[in-house]
Scaffold this motif. Structure first.
Motif, mmCIF file in Angstrom:
data_model
loop_
_atom_site.group_PDB
_atom_site.id
_atom_site.type_symbol
_atom_site.label_atom_id
_atom_site.label_comp_id
_atom_site.label_asym_id
_atom_site.label_seq_id
_atom_site.Cartn_x
_atom_site.Cartn_y
_atom_site.Cartn_z
ATOM 1 N N ALA A 564 15.398 10.824 13.899
ATOM 2 C CA ALA A 564 13.859 11.190 14.495
ATOM 3 C C ALA A 564 14.305 12.346 15.292
ATOM 4 O O ALA A 564 14.915 12.408 16.139
ATOM 5 N N VAL A 565 13.193 13.404 15.015
ATOM 6 C CA VAL A 565 13.464 14.724 15.951
ATOM 7 C C VAL A 565 11.686 14.984 16.138
ATOM 8 O O VAL A 565 10.817 14.408 15.411
ATOM 9 N N LYS A 566 11.436 15.609 17.257
ATOM 10 C CA LYS A 566 10.021 15.856 17.693
ATOM 11 C C LYS A 566 9.749 17.206 17.145
ATOM 12 O O LYS A 566 10.428 18.401 17.351
ATOM 13 N N ASP A 567 8.522 17.395 16.519
ATOM 14 C CA ASP A 567 8.051 18.552 16.002
ATOM 15 C C ASP A 567 7.482 19.501 17.138
ATOM 16 O O ASP A 567 7.371 18.995 18.472
ATOM 17 N N ASN A 568 6.918 20.463 16.652
ATOM 18 C CA ASN A 568 6.492 21.778 17.889
ATOM 19 C C ASN A 568 5.052 21.039 18.533
ATOM 20 O O ASN A 568 4.725 21.673 19.442
ATOM 21 N N GLN A 569 4.565 20.043 17.844
ATOM 22 C CA GLN A 569 3.280 19.650 18.606
ATOM 23 C C GLN A 569 3.675 18.396 19.313
ATOM 24 O O GLN A 569 2.636 17.615 19.954
ATOM 25 N N GLY A 570 4.961 17.920 19.475
ATOM 26 C CA GLY A 570 5.310 16.983 20.350
ATOM 27 C C GLY A 570 5.312 15.484 19.535
ATOM 28 O O GLY A 570 5.299 14.515 20.170
ATOM 29 N N GLU A 571 5.184 15.446 18.217
ATOM 30 C CA GLU A 571 5.100 14.391 17.584
ATOM 31 C C GLU A 571 6.443 14.023 16.884
ATOM 32 O O GLU A 571 7.017 14.950 16.616
ATOM 33 N N LEU A 572 6.687 12.831 16.987
ATOM 34 C CA LEU A 572 7.949 12.135 16.273
ATOM 35 C C LEU A 572 8.078 12.371 14.595
ATOM 36 O O LEU A 572 7.179 11.895 14.024
ATOM 37 N N VAL A 573 8.950 12.744 14.236
ATOM 38 C CA VAL A 573 9.151 13.105 12.663
ATOM 39 C C VAL A 573 10.435 12.008 12.372
ATOM 40 O O VAL A 573 11.717 12.799 12.693
ATOM 41 N N ILE A 574 10.429 11.324 11.528
ATOM 42 C CA ILE A 574 11.512 10.717 11.159
ATOM 43 C C ILE A 574 12.081 11.177 9.709
ATOM 44 O O ILE A 574 11.596 11.218 8.804
ATOM 45 N N LEU A 575 13.397 11.706 9.770
ATOM 46 C CA LEU A 575 14.106 11.948 8.524
ATOM 47 C C LEU A 575 13.873 11.166 7.586
ATOM 48 O O LEU A 575 14.203 9.931 7.556
ATOM 49 N N PRO A 576 13.800 11.684 6.095
ATOM 50 C CA PRO A 576 13.946 10.578 4.937
ATOM 51 C C PRO A 576 15.165 9.918 5.146
ATOM 52 O O PRO A 576 16.322 10.162 5.051
ATOM 53 N N SER A 577 14.876 8.351 4.673
ATOM 54 C CA SER A 577 16.190 7.696 4.578
ATOM 55 C C SER A 577 15.612 6.488 4.089
ATOM 56 O O SER A 577 14.466 5.972 4.330
ATOM 57 N N ARG A 578 16.338 5.617 3.266
ATOM 58 C CA ARG A 578 15.937 4.249 2.755
ATOM 59 C C ARG A 578 16.280 3.434 3.942
ATOM 60 O O ARG A 578 17.014 3.058 4.425
#
Length: 685
Positions: A564-578
């Motif tokens: 998971a990485v943080k976007d420019n607004q400070g929200e967490l984004v989990i990369l696609p995975s099963r």
């Protein structure tokens, strides 16, 4: 400085009648220190320290001031030794180290249910096919919702077993630690039919008693499920027999968001109502028999029956920590009634806390223990300060009052009591809710005001009636009334949970912030002199600690399967995975984030495939081999990770979080956070 120290000494001496209240606090501090250590300390060191304290106490036996300090220190040492001995006793070379498919046989210790409603067995003395491998105690979920087996019988099956789960990120909940102190060595699910076998050896008397109680609990749960619809039956089973496994996720979420989650866990609310209702029922029956009322002390007889129903309810409910605390307090209260003493006081809750910590020291770090005791301590402290004003209000300061005025005052006090009690308890438990669950129930007062009368006037009275009539087979209509009340409360929680921001997500405060609030709150509640107000400084410092927390820039799991990485607004984004649903959910909750919407979800999938880039939203570039975050962290799609061009072993770290601070990258790993303890690795005694 001398004046300040003299002021402390004066206040301390004035509070002599409150000194004993700090005994469980000091005992608990020792337990807490044990859990904060990065590794195990030899029991011999603890024994040597205790012996040294005895020698020092004898040497300075005429120095009162030094002996006072030594007594304070010794309580913390005893707490440390208590939990250390228990942890060491549970240690052993059992269980499994990696996921395995095994033949498993063992004796059924307990039968429960998982969140899907399927049965879950806890097997003791579990072994493999040749009986040459001790698996310890394992928890196995079945594929069916019911089975013909009973507690105490022995079974065999083929099961997929897994080692105890570690936290999914630093500071996360340590599931392996909880399971360890519950006596579990592994968990998994059956992949074959479960078959009965002959047991080896006879169980002890205590085990036979426990099996009988668990079998009774099972029969009660099955009976409830046969009488009531599923949603009503699941909650009824929780408040009668302590079985929450069959409650749907949606209903649990509604109770949490509305602030009524405490109703699902048997605690002071349930135990007090059951004992109180039994007390008044017996007194009423005795009052209707004049010869008996004239010859007997109805109060003492009623108190005995209240204790008996409390004991029965404690065993039937599964004797969890909140129920233990509630039972101890109820027992002391009822005993006070029998002896003509004041029962509800801070000394009552202090004794209850000490008894729970002595026998189950691991309870200290559980949210259940912390929140239940925090609420009760705050309410008692509030009562101690304002009980006189309430009594004067109801009595009219000795003036004559009309019957109508008395009735209006009683109704007003009831409504105000619900609101004020809920406010006090909510404020007391809020820091723990933030730390453990990252959530604040905004409308908890509304939920309690709407559901309180239903719980107090319908549900709990008919729960007692159903339990009393169940042996006679006359409990159908009482249970139906309980179900009607439960259905009404379910609707209330659904309505309150649907209100805007009902379950408001927040970042979890750091542990040091929670400790500041805890000790500040205890200072406020346990002392009575003016210096108690100093506790507000610690509480304020603890509350401000939440501003020191930030969302990690990158999170990776132990297998590097999930990133998971943080976007420019400070929200967490989990990369696609099963898969990895549980880890994803924990990451989002701990960072106060929600799942991506449809638009963002489609966009991140395109970015992950290398089909597009959106630097305004997320500084991430991907191709067929890897994804590069902010030009510094490279995640390979074959589950490898590089940080500034250097390989990072996620498996050795057991998972990690990364903070990008300018040119530096600060890394916190799960392995460093949990240390090397009995419950997460083989530590020699």
């Amino acid at each position: 400085m001398y004046r300040f120290l003299n002021n402390i000494s004066e206040n301390f001496n004035k509070e002599q009648n409150r000194w004993s209240l700090w005994v469980p606090v000091l005992f608990g501090a020792g337990i807490g220190i044990y859990f904060l250590l990065p590794g195990e300390i030899s029991i011999w060191w603890s024994l040597a320290l205790i012996e040294l304290m005895i020698v020092v106490a004898v040497w300075f036996r005429y120095n009162t001031g030094f002996l006072t300090f030594l007594a304070i220190f010794s309580m913390a040492v005893l707490g440390f030794a208590d939990i250390q001995l228990k942890a060491a006793y549970l240690n052993g070379e059992k269980g499994i180290k990696t996921e395995e498919k095994l033949y498993v046989s063992g004796r059924i210790e307990k039968i429960g249910f998982n969140y899907r409603g399927n049965q879950r067995l806890i097997l003791s003395d579990a072994t493999n096919f040749d009986r040459n491998r001790d698996l310890g105690t394992v928890r196995v979920s079945l594929r069916s919702k019911s089975s013909p087996f009973k507690v105490g019988e022995c079974v065999e099956m083929v099961a997929q077993l897994m080692p105890l789960s570690k936290p999914v990120l630093p500071g996360g909940y340590q599931f392996d630690r909880k399971a360890y102190f519950e006596g579990l060595d592994a968990s998994g699910y059956a992949i074959s039919e479960v078959l009965p076998i002959d047991c080896v050896g006879e169980p002890s008397f205590s085990n036979r008693f426990r099996y009988a109680v668990d079998e009774l609990r099972g029969r009660i749960i099955r009976h409830i499920r046969s009488v009531l619809p599923p949603d009503q039956a699941s909650v009824t089973a929780a408040i009668v027999a302590g079985e929450q496994g069959v409650i749907s996720r949606k209903i649990i979420q509604n109770y949490r968001d509305s602030g009524l989650a405490h109703f699902l866990s048997i605690s002071g609310l349930h135990m007090t109502m059951i004992a109180g209702l039994m007390f008044f029922l017996v007194r009423l029956i005795i009052a209707f028999v004049p010869p008996l009322a004239l010859r007997c002390d109805s109060k003492k007889i009623s108190a005995v029956f209240a204790i008996l129903i409390s004991v029965f309810y404690l065993f039937v409910s599964g004797a969890e920590i909140p129920a233990q605390r509630a039972f101890i307090m109820n027992f002391i209260v009822v005993l006070g009634i029998m002896l003509g003493r004041r029962a509800i006081s801070m000394k009552t809750i202090s004794l209850a806390a000490l008894l729970v910590l002595v026998f189950t020291p691991q309870a200290l770090i559980g949210a259940s223990f912390q929140m239940s005791f925090a609420a009760v301590i705050a309410l008692i402290a509030f009562y101690e300060k304002y009980a006189g004003s309430l009594h004067r209000f109801l009595s009219g300061n000795g003036k004559e009052q009309t019957l109508l005025l008395k009735a209006v005052k009683i109704v007003w006090v009831y409504i105000a009591g619900i609101l004020v009690s809920d406010l006090v308890a909510s404020l007391a438990t809020m820091p723990f809710a933030v730390y453990h669950f990252n959530k604040i129930s905004v409308y908890t007062t509304l939920a309690n005001l709407l559901a309180g009368p239903v719980i107090g006037l319908v549900i709990m009275p008919f729960v007692l009636t159903a339990l009393l009539l169940m042996p006679l087979g006359l409990d159908y209509w009482p249970l139906r009334l309980v179900g009607w009340g439960i259905g009404l409360v379910n609707d209330i929680t659904a309505y309150v949970a649907s209100l805007p921001n009902a379950g408001y997500q927040v970042l979890s405060m750091p542990l040091w912030g929670l400790l500041f609030i805890v000790f500040g709150g205890l200072w406020l509640c346990l002392w009575q002199e003016a210096w108690r107000k100093w506790g507000w400084l610690l509480v304020a410092a603890g509350l401000l600690s939440i501003f020191t927390v930030r969302v990690p820039d990158v999170i990776v799991d132990a297998e590097a399967d999930l990133l998971a990485v943080k976007d420019n607004q400070g929200e967490l984004v989990i990369l696609p995975s099963r898969g990895n649903y549980f880890a994803k959910q924990m990451w989002l909750e701990k960072t106060a984030n929600k799942k991506l919407g449809d638009k963002e979800n489609k966009l991140i999938r395109k970015i992950y495939k290398g089909a597009t880039v959106d630097k305004k939203w997320l500084d991430l570039e991907c191709n067929d081999e890897y994804c590069l975050y902010k030009g510094r962290i490279k995640y390979f799609k074959d589950h490898r990770l590089e940080v500034d061009g250097k390989p990072f072993e996620a498996s050795q770290a057991a998972g990690a979080v990364f903070y990008l601070d300018g040119e530096e990258i600060n890394v916190k790993t799960v392995r460093d956070d949990i240390g090397v303890r009995y419950w997460n690795s083989a530590v020699s005694k």
